[in-house]
Scaffold this active site. Structure first.
Site, PDB file in Angstrom:
ATOM      1  N   GLY A 302       0.831  -1.198   0.000  1.00 33.04           N
ATOM      2  CA  GLY A 302       0.000   0.000   0.000  1.00 33.04           C
ATOM      3  C   GLY A 302       0.864   1.247   0.000  1.00 33.04           C
ATOM      4  N   ASN A 306       9.471   5.381   4.225  1.00 37.74           N
ATOM      5  CA  ASN A 306      10.841   5.914   4.189  1.00 37.74           C
ATOM      6  C   ASN A 306      10.890   7.334   4.737  1.00 37.74           C
ATOM      7  OD1 ASN A 306      11.443   3.612   2.405  1.00 37.74           O
ATOM      8  ND2 ASN A 306      10.291   4.807   0.922  1.00 37.74           N
ATOM      9  N   GLU A 339       1.214   6.278   7.434  1.00 40.05           N
ATOM     10  CA  GLU A 339       2.619   6.479   7.068  1.00 40.05           C
ATOM     11  C   GLU A 339       3.223   7.666   7.807  1.00 40.05           C
ATOM     12  OE1 GLU A 339       4.001   4.113   5.582  1.00 40.05           O
ATOM     13  OE2 GLU A 339       2.127   3.128   5.060  1.00 40.05           O
ATOM     14  N   HIS A 342       4.321   6.727  11.230  1.00 35.83           N
ATOM     15  CA  HIS A 342       5.614   6.028  11.205  1.00 35.83           C
ATOM     16  C   HIS A 342       6.798   6.992  11.250  1.00 35.83           C
ATOM     17  CE1 HIS A 342       4.863   1.825  10.790  1.00 35.83           C
ATOM     18  NE2 HIS A 342       4.193   1.912   9.659  1.00 35.83           N
ATOM     19  N   GLU A 361       4.269  -1.277  13.686  1.00 38.17           N
ATOM     20  CA  GLU A 361       3.081  -1.369  12.841  1.00 38.17           C
ATOM     21  C   GLU A 361       1.791  -1.238  13.640  1.00 38.17           C
ATOM     22  OE1 GLU A 361       2.997  -1.047   9.817  1.00 38.17           O
ATOM     23  OE2 GLU A 361       5.131  -1.225   9.475  1.00 38.17           O
TER      24      GLU A 361
HETATM   25 ZN   LIG Z   1       3.028   0.599   8.603  1.00 34.19          ZN
END
Ligand SMILES: [Zn+2]
Length: 909
Positions: A302, A306, A339, A342, A361
């Protein structure tokens, strides 16, 4: 997290931890010499501090040249530097140190089994000294979705072009440059990329300077990065366009192919808002000057987080007013929220080793919902989170499930527990005071910025806060009824969470009411294929933060909380009540079973006064009763009885849960040649009341979309006629008439039933520039019952030209749903297995999905044997994959379910 995070694992390193090979294998380096290191994990005697990396990819020949200088620090005296390298052709290696007057050539031993190389130093490397290792090498750009890879796409003039991008998580940075490729070896990176003048490049950090290096070739140099893990390094060489906006000294940009630049505005607004939200929520600024979000035209997962350069597939980043539905908008927002979370969870603070990946996660998924609830309340994503919990529990109730954290785990199995963790965090957040929860997270991020953590670090950070908080409060507020449960003035989050993290599965709580007493008891909930007299393993014990509501509940006091940390307990109510419902809004991760009378009372309550319970509680009761049917605790007829109230249900969450459960049953019996089950569902007037528009609140729009999709696929009401009419009008306008986005897929599906309609849809598919629209078209194309067309679609997608390979698992899922399709899909998977695992990697979400969707509708002994035999014939490793074990267990459960319920079902029909 609907496969949000890219995580696919190299099949070449099945057991990243604690592998000791026999001596004769250790000696087997490429040049026959003895390799000085036997373990899969790198030694800790040498640590990297900084990388200077220069890359020159050639998009025409698809080769690349690289040169890396790694500054390392020696912790223990050694003669070797062991690091990772995979598939790189090393041409030169030298070592230098401040004390030496020149760089010395060094020997490099390669050990491909572990993707490792050993640099043999000319002298002993001394403790505390820094050395610089320089390596020149070359390799090829990958044609999979992993490592430094290339993809082709058509530009705005329909010319074929190439793009090179990276996907390093978890183990592929080593295939782009020699490195210490483990998450705990954080270092700084200075990246330079040589490219053709007409391309452009992106990397984690902003571009500093571009200088000419040869005719037509220039070199881009990026700023030095912060301390980070190798799997988060990224670079892209392409011709993309962007729009940007600055917030709080960070420049946020969305990149896409030039012809799709009109679809990036929603992503930009969303990313800016969410970036601002997270900085406030965590009280930690986003540390980079820029954040790029890039839509890659062919991408397996998905998205991938980075640092500073997040990559997405187009459907998870682009939003088009004319063709994206309400649900598409939710998806794009959710993936961006995940994202961005993260950038703190994962990038700033990283798990020490992959066995704690769930820390990254689970938290990112959990934060995704928190952020959306706060920032975009109109999207009602709390109901999406509820759906996620339903789905996750279904998986976790299989015997093939594993504890979230276990000592020895192969890398293919790690990635499957994320959603469970997100659900557990919600339970914890609802149980402890919200402020304490937030403070605990903040504490954790502050304590470990630029460092690496294990799961205990998180619970310890939480404990610091909850203890402090309780001491300073000194008394209990309503929201923290939990304090009643705290012994010795402290709530031990660590102790509580460990009962959930270290045991597999989750509990079933049985409630028996007698007067004012509630007798509660816990056991493991397990959908088992064993015989009826199977009893659960007595050693399982969870600390369950129970919550419940009753007929006498006032909003001031509700919901009630009780920590069940024994096998059973008795809760005394203040007064007698008419009804009681446990697991309020299903915020807890457990199933509830009631005594016969209490079930009847709740079923009656739904019929007479449904709004006495919240929409989530209603959806939960539906989910809960069908889960109990699955283990034979409640009869199927009683569950259907509960559904009778749906006539009066007008909310999406309960309706979609009911339709989901019915579809599961319908899909099974349809494959056994039984039909007409769906006709019994009491949607009656609801179908024909729907307007075929995009009008209304988001909730109304979703309701319409769900009801009409179900109605059309089961030939109920006027659905099919209206959809076919709309398709004809759309076709007559040559696709220029705009269709309501929420029912677009239903209209396309109706149209794809004729040869003419199908062909037209395919031609529109190949020319559309909206991925949201293409996605709906593809699903419609794959829903045909024409066998030739189905085979053609799967084959074409595997080739990846006309239909991208990234769509394949989705196509197989749709094909599997129909009666003619489900056998074809399985045949296709069998025949193309080797190609599939080469393209997608074993352990990838794509492979997991393909295994699941191509087998989950089988319910006969013959199919069970076939599926088992097929995977066993492949390899030990494949037959041990969790998704394979789950597939086999699911078929066994289907067989059992049919045996138990087929007669009742026939009677009901
Ligand atoms: Zn993730």
């Amino acid at each position: 997290s609907y496969n949000i995070c890219s995580f696919f694992l190299s099949s070449s390193s099945p057991h990243p931890d604690r592998i000791q090979l026999p001596r004769n294998m250790i000696e087997n380096t490429t040049n026959g010499k003895r390799f000085p290191w036997a373990k899969n994990r790198l030694p800790s005697n040498v640590v990297p501090l900084h990388y200077d990396l220069i890359l020159q990819p050639n998009l025409t020949t698809t080769e690349f040249a690289g040169s890396v200088q790694i500054t390392v620090n020696v912790i223990q005296v050694t003669w070797n530097i062991i690091l990772h390298s995979s598939g790189l052709n090393i041409t030169k290696a030298t070592l230098t140190s401040a004390g030496w007057n020149q760089a010395k050539p060094v020997e490099v031993l390669e050990y491909p089994v572990h993707d490792q190389i050993a640099v043999v130093a000319p002298d002993a490397l001394l403790v505390g000294q820094n050395y610089t290792l320089s390596i020149d090498y070359s390799s090829n750009l990958s044609d999979t979705y992993y490592g430094f890879y290339k993809v082709s796409y058509k530009d705005e003039h329909a010319e074929k072009r190439w793009l090179a991008a990276t996907q390093f998580e978890p183990l592929a940075a080593r295939s782009a440059f020699p490195c210490f490729d483990e998450p705990a070896f954080k270092a700084t990176f200075l990246i330079k990329i040589k490219r053709d003048e007409q391309h452009s490049t992106l990397s984690n950090m902003p571009k500093n300077v571009t200088i000419p290096v040869a005719a037509g070739i220039v070199q881009d140099e990026f700023s030095m990065s912060l301390k980070m893990s190798t799997y988060l390094v990224a670079f892209i060489v392409a011709n993309l366009k962007n729009i940007s906006k600055e917030t709080n000294r960070t420049l946020v940009s969305i990149y896409a192919m030039p012809q799709k630049l009109g679809q990036v505005e929603h992503a930009l607004d969303t990313a800016v808002k969410l970036l601002e939200f997270y900085q406030k929520y965590f009280h930690i600024e986003y540390p980079l000057q820029k954040l790029d979000l890039v839509a890659i035209p062919d991408f397996q997962a998905g998205a991938m987080e980075n640092w500073g350069l997040i990559t997405f597939r187009e459907t998870t980043l682009l939003y088009d007013d004319k063709t994206s539905s309400a649900m598409d908008k939710k998806l794009v927002t959710a993936v961006i929220a995940h994202e961005l979370a993260h950038q703190w969870f994962g990038n700033l603070v990283t798990m020490e080793w992959w066995n704690d990946l769930w820390l990254n996660e689970g938290f990112a998924t959990f934060m995704e919902y928190i952020a959306m609830e706060r920032t975009f309340p109109e999207l009602q994503t709390d109901e999406e989170f509820l759906k996620l919990r339903f789905k996750t529990m279904m998986k976790d109730s299989l015997n093939a499930s594993r504890p979230i954290s276990s000592a020895v785990q192969s890398s293919e199995q790690i990635e499957e527990m994320f959603d469970t963790v997100a659900s557990l965090l919600l339970m914890l957040k609802k149980y402890i005071k919200h402020d304490s929860f937030q403070a605990g997270i903040e504490n954790y991020l502050h304590n470990h910025s630029y460092g690496s953590t294990r799961s205990d670090d998180l619970w310890d950070s939480m404990n610091e806060v909850t203890i402090l908080d309780i001491l300073s409060l000194g008394f209990c507020m309503i929201e923290c009824l939990c304090v009643l449960q705290i012994t010795n003035g402290t709530l031990d989050v660590k102790k509580l969470m460990k009962t959930w993290i270290l045991q597999k599965g989750f509990p079933l709580v049985t409630v028996k009411r007698k007067g004012k007493s509630l007798y509660v008891q816990q056991e493991r909930f397990l959908r088992s294929v064993e015989s009826e007299n199977w009893t659960s393993d007595a050693s399982y014990l969870w600390h369950i933060p129970l919550s419940y509501t009753t007929s006498n509940c006032s909003s001031f006091l509700c919901p009630y909380a009780y920590l069940l940390d024994q096998k059973s307990a008795t809760i005394e109510l203040q007064e007698e009540v008419k009804w009681v419902k446990f697991n309020v809004d299903m915020n807890g991760y457990y199933i509830v079973h009631y005594a016969e009378d209490d079930w009847n009372t709740l079923i009656n309550l739904l019929r007479t006064d449904p709004i006495a319970l919240s929409t989530k509680d209603r959806a939960h009761l539906i989910n809960n009763i069908f889960s109990l049917v699955g283990i034979g605790k409640v009869s199927l007829l009683k569950a259907f009885h509960l559904l009778d109230y749906l006539e009066n249900e007008n909310h999406t969450a309960p309706i979609s849960q009911a339709l989901f459960q019915l579809n599961l049953i319908y899909d099974l019996v349809e494959k056994r040649g039984m039909q007409n089950l769906a006709a019994r569902v009491l949607l009656g007037s609801k179908i024909d009341q729907q307007t075929w528009t995009d009008n209304g609140t988001l909730s109304e729009r979703e309701f319409r979309s769900t009801v009409l999709a179900f109605a059309c696929s089961h030939h109920l009401g006027n659905c099919g006629t209206t959809a076919t009419e709309l398709f004809k009008e759309w076709k007559a306008s040559n696709g220029t008439k705009s269709l309501p986005t929420d029912v677009m897929k239903t209209v396309f599906t109706a149209g794809a039933k004729t040869d003419d309609g199908w062909e037209f849809l395919l031609s529109m598919y190949t020319s559309s520039v909206s991925e949201a629209e293409k996605h709906k078209m593809l699903e419609a194309l794959a829903s045909t019952e024409d066998v030739r067309k189905l085979i053609w679609l799967m084959q074409t997608s595997l080739e990846g030209d006309l239909i991208r390979a990234q769509e394949l698992s989705h196509i197989i899922a749709t094909v599997s749903q129909s009666l003619p399709g489900h056998l074809l899909a399985w045949d296709f998977v069998k025949e193309n297995w080797e190609k599939l695992i080469r393209k997608f990697h074993l352990g990838s979400f794509a492979i997991q999905n393909i295994v699941t969707v191509s087998t989950f509708q089988f319910s006969t002994e013959a199919h069970l044997l076939e599926v088992k035999t097929f995977f066993e014939s492949k390899s030990e490793k494949i037959s041990q994959l969790r998704c394979v074990k789950e597939a086999i267990e699911t078929i066994q459960l289907n067989i059992k379910w049919m045996e138990r319920n087929l007669a009742a079902l026939q009677q009901w029909l």
